[in-house]
Enzyme design. Structure first.
Site, PDB file in Angstrom:
ATOM      1  N   HIS A  18      -2.128   0.619   8.140  1.00 48.02           N
ATOM      2  CA  HIS A  18      -3.549   0.680   7.767  1.00 48.02           C
ATOM      3  C   HIS A  18      -4.199  -0.694   7.833  1.00 48.02           C
ATOM      4  O   HIS A  18      -5.235  -0.926   7.226  1.00 48.02           O
ATOM      5  CB  HIS A  18      -3.727   1.296   6.374  1.00 48.02           C
ATOM      6  CG  HIS A  18      -3.002   2.603   6.211  1.00 48.02           C
ATOM      7  ND1 HIS A  18      -1.826   2.712   5.502  1.00 48.02           N
ATOM      8  CD2 HIS A  18      -3.268   3.834   6.710  1.00 48.02           C
ATOM      9  CE1 HIS A  18      -1.390   3.970   5.552  1.00 48.02           C
ATOM     10  NE2 HIS A  18      -2.244   4.669   6.289  1.00 48.02           N
TER      11      HIS A  18
ATOM     12  N   HIS B  34       0.827  -1.205   0.000  1.00 52.10           N
ATOM     13  CA  HIS B  34       0.000   0.000   0.000  1.00 52.10           C
ATOM     14  C   HIS B  34       0.860   1.252   0.000  1.00 52.10           C
ATOM     15  O   HIS B  34       0.866   2.007  -0.967  1.00 52.10           O
ATOM     16  CB  HIS B  34      -0.964  -0.020   1.199  1.00 52.10           C
ATOM     17  CG  HIS B  34      -1.825   1.197   1.289  1.00 52.10           C
ATOM     18  ND1 HIS B  34      -2.003   1.879   2.464  1.00 52.10           N
ATOM     19  CD2 HIS B  34      -2.537   1.851   0.348  1.00 52.10           C
ATOM     20  CE1 HIS B  34      -2.806   2.914   2.233  1.00 52.10           C
ATOM     21  NE2 HIS B  34      -3.151   2.914   0.966  1.00 52.10           N
TER      22      HIS B  34
END
Ligand code: FES
Length: 103
Positions: free
Chosen positions: A47, A28
């Site tokens: 996250h 990510h």
């Protein structure tokens, strides 16, 4: 990161086909993921993307769109040798070619 998943998995190497290795750079935004042994998955602390090392590093849940790059392994006697990478490591334009030295 080299893992022994304790059971045969697709693409696993070694006597029990249970050895796998992955880049731990999250796909990510590049945070280092950690392996949760009790849950048998990688988790990114930034996250909370979860990756499955038993299924090619695919995303179980979360915001990452690509699996963790898998390190190709070969076993030679007692040695486990990294011979390549499947997938592009986050932040790189290309991976090293086999046999290429790091500058
Ligand atoms: S950096 Fe890993 S989920 Fe965002």
């Amino acid at each position: 990161m080299l893992l022994d998943l304790g059971e045969a998995v697709p693409g696993g190497v070694g006597e029990n086909s249970s050895l796998v290795a992955y880049s731990i750079v999250c796909q990510h935004m590049g945070c280092p993921v950690g392996y949760k042994k009790q849950d048998k998955h990688f988790m990114c602390p930034c996250h909370q993307t979860l990756y499955d090392p038993a299924r090619g590093g695919y995303v179980i849940q979360g915001v990452a769109q690509r699996p963790l790059p898998r390190v190709q392994l070969e076993v030679d006697g007692d040695d486990i040798i990294a011979v390549g990478v499947e997938g592009l490591i986050f932040g790189y334009r290309d991976n090293l070619a086999p046999g290429e030295k790091v500058a």
